[in-house]
Design a protein around this motif. Structure first.
Motif, short mmCIF file in Angstrom:
data_model
loop_
_atom_site.label_atom_id
_atom_site.label_comp_id
_atom_site.label_asym_id
_atom_site.label_seq_id
_atom_site.Cartn_x
_atom_site.Cartn_y
_atom_site.Cartn_z
N PHE A 70 58.17 20.89 -6.80
CA PHE A 70 57.68 20.47 -5.66
C PHE A 70 56.60 21.00 -4.95
O PHE A 70 56.26 20.21 -4.07
CB PHE A 70 59.13 20.73 -4.79
N LEU A 71 55.98 22.08 -5.67
CA LEU A 71 54.81 22.49 -5.06
C LEU A 71 54.91 22.81 -3.85
O LEU A 71 54.00 22.58 -2.91
CB LEU A 71 53.76 21.56 -5.26
N LEU A 72 55.95 23.70 -3.46
CA LEU A 72 56.26 24.31 -2.09
C LEU A 72 56.26 25.90 -2.37
O LEU A 72 56.12 26.20 -3.34
CB LEU A 72 57.66 24.13 -1.55
N LYS A 110 47.14 27.86 -6.03
CA LYS A 110 47.10 28.16 -4.61
C LYS A 110 48.45 28.48 -4.05
O LYS A 110 48.80 29.64 -3.53
CB LYS A 110 46.46 27.02 -3.83
N ILE A 111 49.48 27.73 -4.66
CA ILE A 111 50.76 28.06 -4.07
C ILE A 111 51.66 29.39 -4.79
O ILE A 111 52.07 30.27 -3.98
CB ILE A 111 51.89 26.89 -4.46
N LYS A 113 49.65 31.76 -5.39
CA LYS A 113 48.88 32.84 -4.77
C LYS A 113 49.43 33.43 -3.59
O LYS A 113 49.56 34.32 -2.97
CB LYS A 113 47.31 32.52 -4.71
N GLU A 114 49.68 32.32 -2.73
CA GLU A 114 50.32 32.23 -1.51
C GLU A 114 51.68 33.01 -1.51
O GLU A 114 52.21 33.83 -0.81
CB GLU A 114 50.53 30.94 -0.60
N PHE A 115 52.59 32.58 -2.56
CA PHE A 115 53.71 33.29 -2.91
C PHE A 115 53.56 34.61 -2.87
O PHE A 115 54.40 35.55 -2.34
CB PHE A 115 54.64 32.41 -3.78
N VAL A 116 52.85 35.14 -3.74
CA VAL A 116 52.44 36.55 -4.22
C VAL A 116 52.03 37.35 -2.78
O VAL A 116 52.77 38.31 -2.57
CB VAL A 116 51.51 36.57 -5.35
#
Length: 187
Positions: A70-72, A110-111, A113-116
């Protein structure tokens, strides 16, 4: 036999984004994909959005599905025994990247990276996470959602949709009178 309700709200505005009713007591971790697909198809959630879930939804598969399918950005509060490093190390980009959609690879990176980054500041989101509980407490205490004695999925759905709509409106109206959501939940 009972029913389980899964709810998606905007944790800042308390707007109801969607809900699903399941018969019986299915495990939360097993019902997330179907529910997220439903709210993505309704365009209430879009690529790159943050999805916050409680510990019941913790599973390696759910992290992978939210990120790669879902790229969330998943904000699933991990259990103590969750091996987050293993989850990160086994993430793979969606197959659609190789179908001529290479721009998805940049979005996926990018997702991830944001998750990490979120994992490093997890505690900051605890109060935002508590808004979900506040919503349910207002629904139970003020709109009598705790008194659902219905016997069919359809009748439960009618009762729940009214309760969720009224709860969202009640929270919005209470802000006009400077009544906090926490105060409202305790009434």
């Amino acid at each position: 036999m009972g029913y389980k309700v899964i709810l998606a709200i905007d944790a800042l505005t308390f707007e109801v984004l969607g809900f699903e009713i399941f018969e019986g007591s299915p495990n939360d971790a097993k019902i997330l994909e179907k529910f997220v697909e439903k709210i993505c198809n309704s365009r209430k959630v879009r690529m790159g959005d943050f999805i916050m879930c409680d510990r019941g939804f913790t599973s390696k598969i759910n992290y992978h599905i939210l990120i790669s399918r879902f790229l969330l950005v998943p904000m699933i509060f991990a259990r103590k025994n969750t091996d987050v490093e293993r989850i990160i190390s086994t993430l793979t980009p969606p197959i659609s990247i190789w179908d001529g959609k290479k721009y998805l690879f940049d979005i996926w990176k990018k997702i991830v990276k944001e998750f990490v980054e979120i994992l490093e500041i997890w505690q900051v989101f605890r109060e935002l996470r508590s808004n979900i509980e506040l919503f349910f407490n207002v629904a139970k205490n003020c709109v009598r959602l705790n008194k659902v004695h219905q016997f069919t999925k359809e009748s439960v759905g009618k009762k729940v949709i009214r309760a969720f709509h009224l709860t969202s409106e009640l929270i919005g109206t209470s802000k006009l009178f400077n009544i906090g959501v926490r105060e409202l939940a305790e009434m």
